[in-house]
Design a protein around this motif. Structure first.
Motif, short mmCIF file in Angstrom:
data_model
loop_
_atom_site.label_atom_id
_atom_site.label_comp_id
_atom_site.label_asym_id
_atom_site.label_seq_id
_atom_site.Cartn_x
_atom_site.Cartn_y
_atom_site.Cartn_z
N GLY A 164 0.88 -1.40 0.14
CA GLY A 164 -0.24 0.03 0.24
C GLY A 164 0.89 1.12 0.17
N ASN A 165 1.66 1.23 -0.16
CA ASN A 165 2.74 2.44 -0.03
C ASN A 165 3.59 2.79 -1.82
N PHE A 166 3.84 4.02 -1.54
CA PHE A 166 4.29 4.91 -2.54
C PHE A 166 5.69 5.52 -2.79
N LEU A 167 6.13 5.36 -3.87
CA LEU A 167 7.91 6.17 -3.95
C LEU A 167 7.47 7.32 -4.57
N SER A 227 12.13 5.29 -13.64
CA SER A 227 12.55 3.56 -14.16
C SER A 227 12.60 2.96 -13.13
N TRP A 228 12.64 2.06 -12.53
CA TRP A 228 13.87 1.44 -11.59
C TRP A 228 14.59 2.07 -10.61
N ILE A 230 18.90 -4.84 -9.40
CA ILE A 230 18.72 -3.73 -8.59
C ILE A 230 19.15 -4.39 -6.77
N ASP A 231 21.03 -4.22 -6.65
CA ASP A 231 21.36 -4.79 -5.12
C ASP A 231 21.11 -3.73 -3.98
N ALA A 264 5.84 6.64 -8.23
CA ALA A 264 5.48 4.90 -8.33
C ALA A 264 4.74 3.88 -7.09
N SER A 265 4.03 3.04 -7.43
CA SER A 265 3.29 2.07 -6.61
C SER A 265 3.72 1.03 -6.43
#
Length: 336
Positions: free
Chosen positions: A115-118, A128-129, A159-160, A208-209
Motif C-alpha cells: 500500500g505504499n508509494f515511491l 524507471s526503477w 538492483i542490489d 511509482a506504486s
C-alpha cells in the motif's frame, strides 16, 4: 401490581415510538480491542465496517488502537493489551520461530498488494526503477513488510539494495514524510495519506506504486494468540463477518462512495484527497473479495522474507494460518 404493568407497557410503547428497540444497548456488546499497524486509507474496508456499524451488528464493541509499527502491534498482542492484531504476517513467523508458548495465528487477510508509494523530490514522468541507482532513499524498518517488499522490487529489477543505492532505515515508522521535507534524500517510501500530503505541499511527487510493482502480496492480516482463538471462536467469527461486510461494500461501491463513508476516520483530510487516495488503491486491486489467507500467498511471503535474509526457518502454513472463520464469513455473505 397493576400500576407496575402499566408502567412497563408505557416504557415498551415509548421504545417502539422512538425506534430505540432497533439497536441493542452497548452493554450487550462484547468488547474487543484491535491494534492496527497504522491508521491509513489503505485499510478502507475495515473503516467501512466500523462506520457502517457492521461490528455492532455482529455484537462487537470495537476499540481501535494504532500501534505505529508491526513490532509494536505484535508486542501488544503477545502481552494481552490487544485481543486482535492487524499487521504484516511476518511478525507471526518471527514469533513462531522464537518458540513462545502461545504464538499468534493469522485468521483473515485484508490487503493483497503493498500500500505504499515511491515519492521523488522532483517530478519524473518516465520513472524507471533503474533511476534509484546511486540515490539516497528513506526506507522502512529492517525486517518489516514495507522494507522487504521494497527490496523485493529492487531485486526484480536487478538492483542490489545493499550496494546500488543507500537506504536509510533509521527513521521511525510514520516519521519518514516529515524527515523527507528537511533532509537531502532524493526519494522516500510512503503510505497514504503521507504520499499525497507531500504532493499537496509541493515537496514530493508520487512516481511509482509498490503495490503495482510487486504484484499480489499478502501485505496485512489479522491475527490472535492461539489461546484467544481457542477460547473465543464465536468472537472471531463475528469479527470476520463484520470485516467481510466491509469488503463486500468496497467491492460493490465507487471510490467516491467509499470515501464518504470513511471520512469520519480521517477528519484532518478533506474528502477530495480521501477520494483520490481511495481511487489509487481501488484501481490497483488492493483489496481481496474475501478474507481467506491462501497457502500460495503465505509461501510467497516466506520467499520474500528469505530473499531479504529475514526468514528464521520455513514455517508450516497450517500452524500459522486458520481459514475457518474467513471461509464461513464468505459463505454467509454469498448466501441469498
Amino acid at each position: 401490581i397493576m400500576k407496575k404493568w402499566i408502567s412497563l407497557l408505557l416504557v415498551c410503547l415509548l421504545g417502539l415510538m422512538t425506534g430505540c428497540s432497533k439497536q441493542e444497548p452497548a452493554a450487550d456488546l462484547t468488547p474487543v480491542t484491535l491494534n492496527e499497524v497504522a491508521h491509513s486509507i489503505f485499510y478502507a474496508p475495515q473503516y467501512v465496517a466500523i462506520e457502517n456499524g457492521y461490528f455492532a451488528e455482529e455484537g462487537i464493541d470495537l476499540t481501535l488502537v494504532t500501534g505505529f509499527g508491526a513490532d509494536k502491534v505484535a508486542t501488544a498482542l503477545v502481552s494481552g493489551e490487544a485481543d486482535i492484531g492487524f499487521m504484516g504476517s511476518e511478525s507471526s513467523i518471527y514469533i513462531y520461530n522464537q518458540n513462545p508458548e502461545d504464538y499468534i495465528v493469522n485468521f483473515a487477510q485484508l490487503t493483497q498488494r503493498a500500500g505504499n508509494f515511491l515519492v521523488a523530490r522532483e517530478p519524473m514522468e518516465n520513472f524507471s526503477w533503474e533511476d534509484l541507482k546511486g540515490t539516497y532513499v528513506l526506507g522502512g524498518r529492517k525486517g518489516g513488510m514495507p522494507q522487504m517488499v521494497f527490496e523485493f522490487i529492487l531485486k526484480k529489477n536487478n538492483i542490489d539494495p545493499a550496494t546500488d543505492l543507500s537506504i536509510d532505515q533509521s527513521i521511525d515508522f510514520g516519521s519518514t514524510a516529515a524527515a523527507f521535507t528537511r533532509n537531502d534524500a532524493q526519494f522516500t517510501v510512503e503510505f497514504e495519506p503521507s504520499a499525497t500530503a507531500l504532493e499537496t505541499e509541493g515537496v514530493g511527487h508520487v512516481v511509482a506504486s509498490l503495490g503495482e510493482a510487486s504484484g499480489y502480496v499478502p501485505y496485512t492480516a489479522y491475527s490472535v494468540k492461539q489461546s484467544y482463538l481457542s477460547e473465543h471462536p464465536e468472537i472471531l467469527q463475528a469479527f470476520t463477518n463484520a470485516l467481510q461486510k466491509g469488503m463486500d461494500f468496497v467491492q460493490s461501491h465507487t471510490p467516491e462512495e467509499i470515501a464518504i463513508v470513511i471520512q469520519p476516520q480521517f477528519e484532518e483530510t478533506d474528502l477530495e484527497t480521501i477520494t483520490t487516495i481511495v481511487t489509487r488503491y481501488y484501481e490497483q486491486d488492493t483489496w481481496k473479495s474475501d478474507l481467506i489467507f491462501e497457502k500460495d500467498s503465505f509461501d510467497l511471503l516466506q520467499n520474500i522474507l528469505q530473499e531479504a535474509g529475514e526468514l528464521p526457518a520455513w514455517t508450516p502454513y497450517e500452524d500459522l494460518v486458520n481459514t475457518e472463520f474467513a471461509e464461513k464469513a464468505a459463505k454467509t455473505a454469498a448466501a441469498p
